[in-house]
Enzyme design. Sequence first.
Site, PDB file in Angstrom:
ATOM      1  N   GLY A  17     -16.656   1.868   9.215  1.00 31.75           N
ATOM      2  CA  GLY A  17     -16.407   2.342   8.113  1.00 31.75           C
ATOM      3  C   GLY A  17     -16.231   3.955   7.956  1.00 31.75           C
ATOM      4  O   GLY A  17     -16.389   4.492   6.865  1.00 31.75           O
ATOM      5  N   LYS A  61      -9.908  -8.974  10.373  1.00 24.47           N
ATOM      6  CA  LYS A  61      -9.240 -10.431  10.024  1.00 24.47           C
ATOM      7  C   LYS A  61      -7.694 -10.291   9.514  1.00 24.47           C
ATOM      8  O   LYS A  61      -7.440  -9.362   8.679  1.00 24.47           O
ATOM      9  CB  LYS A  61      -9.754 -11.063   8.815  1.00 24.47           C
ATOM     10  CG  LYS A  61     -11.394 -11.418   9.234  1.00 24.47           C
ATOM     11  CD  LYS A  61     -11.756 -12.694   9.922  1.00 24.47           C
ATOM     12  CE  LYS A  61     -12.882 -13.173  10.294  1.00 24.47           C
ATOM     13  NZ  LYS A  61     -12.979 -13.515  11.314  1.00 24.47           N
ATOM     14  N   LEU A  82      -4.783 -11.241   7.338  1.00 32.06           N
ATOM     15  CA  LEU A  82      -4.736 -11.755   6.076  1.00 32.06           C
ATOM     16  C   LEU A  82      -3.497 -12.710   6.096  1.00 32.06           C
ATOM     17  O   LEU A  82      -2.492 -12.314   6.353  1.00 32.06           O
ATOM     18  CB  LEU A  82      -4.781 -10.963   4.886  1.00 32.06           C
ATOM     19  CG  LEU A  82      -6.154 -10.082   4.682  1.00 32.06           C
ATOM     20  CD1 LEU A  82      -6.033  -8.879   3.960  1.00 32.06           C
ATOM     21  CD2 LEU A  82      -7.119 -11.096   4.340  1.00 32.06           C
ATOM     22  N   ASN A 130      -2.611  -0.406   4.979  1.00 33.12           N
ATOM     23  CA  ASN A 130      -3.229  -0.630   6.194  1.00 33.12           C
ATOM     24  C   ASN A 130      -3.347   0.694   7.085  1.00 33.12           C
ATOM     25  O   ASN A 130      -2.275   1.290   6.937  1.00 33.12           O
ATOM     26  CB  ASN A 130      -2.748  -1.803   7.130  1.00 33.12           C
ATOM     27  CG  ASN A 130      -3.723  -2.053   8.287  1.00 33.12           C
ATOM     28  OD1 ASN A 130      -4.893  -1.999   8.153  1.00 33.12           O
ATOM     29  ND2 ASN A 130      -2.974  -2.349   9.248  1.00 33.12           N
ATOM     30  N   HIS A 155      -3.424   1.854  11.230  1.00 37.21           N
ATOM     31  CA  HIS A 155      -3.533   1.298  12.438  1.00 37.21           C
ATOM     32  C   HIS A 155      -3.358   2.457  13.414  1.00 37.21           C
ATOM     33  O   HIS A 155      -2.588   3.447  13.386  1.00 37.21           O
ATOM     34  CB  HIS A 155      -1.952   0.287  12.723  1.00 37.21           C
ATOM     35  CG  HIS A 155      -2.015  -0.206  13.970  1.00 37.21           C
ATOM     36  ND1 HIS A 155      -2.952  -1.349  14.106  1.00 37.21           N
ATOM     37  CD2 HIS A 155      -1.522   0.189  15.279  1.00 37.21           C
ATOM     38  CE1 HIS A 155      -2.847  -1.477  15.748  1.00 37.21           C
ATOM     39  NE2 HIS A 155      -1.874  -0.873  16.104  1.00 37.21           N
TER      40      HIS A 155
END
Length: 207
Positions: free
Chosen positions: A14, A93, A95, A109, A111
């Site tokens: 995190g 995960k 989605l 997101n 990356h």
Amino acid sequence: MQNLKLGVLVSGSGTNLQSIIDSIESGYLQAEVVVVISSKEGAYALERAKRHNIPAYAVERRNFDSQEKYEDEIIELLKKHRVELVVLAGFVKVLSPHFVRAFPNRIMNIHPALIPSFCGKGFYGKKVHEAVINYGAKITGVTVHFVDEGTDTGPIILQKAVPVEDDDTPETLAARVLEEEHRVYPEAIKLYSEGRLEIRGRRVLIK
Ligand code: GAR
């Protein structure tokens, strides 16, 4: 301007979540992390959330008999907390379209490579940096993008290049890329919060 309500999905340590929280606390970002959801119990990201009094939940796939029910639980939590932007920050995960359709153009997101290189199914975390080094690439980087129904295929918001050094290991490269991630993700969220991102087909224009 009202604070943008963020729901952050995590799986690991995190540090990106922390950079978002820090950007809010410093006044750079006019937003609020209203909920943190981890795909793993015991993820350190949950501790970070608790330390900042942010409601935090672990929702594990193995406790649901289908992907749809698993995603429904996450969707329900996000809606309950009135999340306006879903932020994937090291969420491992994949989605399904079911989830993506619940938040159209409202999922981001990050990356740890320059999409469309070293991305897609199976490319997450350390595996990305190993693949970059094994390929012999001289430049890698960071991509922030909107999430569509594919894996790492959505419209790109921001990218930053990071050099690969001759003596890099996946760990040293990951650390250099993470430093850039911690600048780029708050920047992308800020642009969104200011209404400055316009999606035109595959392109995201910054107004
Ligand atoms: C980050 O490097 C992020 O880009 C990556 O996982 C790490 C999470 O670190 N995400 C992916 O690989 C997604 N495909 P963090 O938990 O310290 O933020």
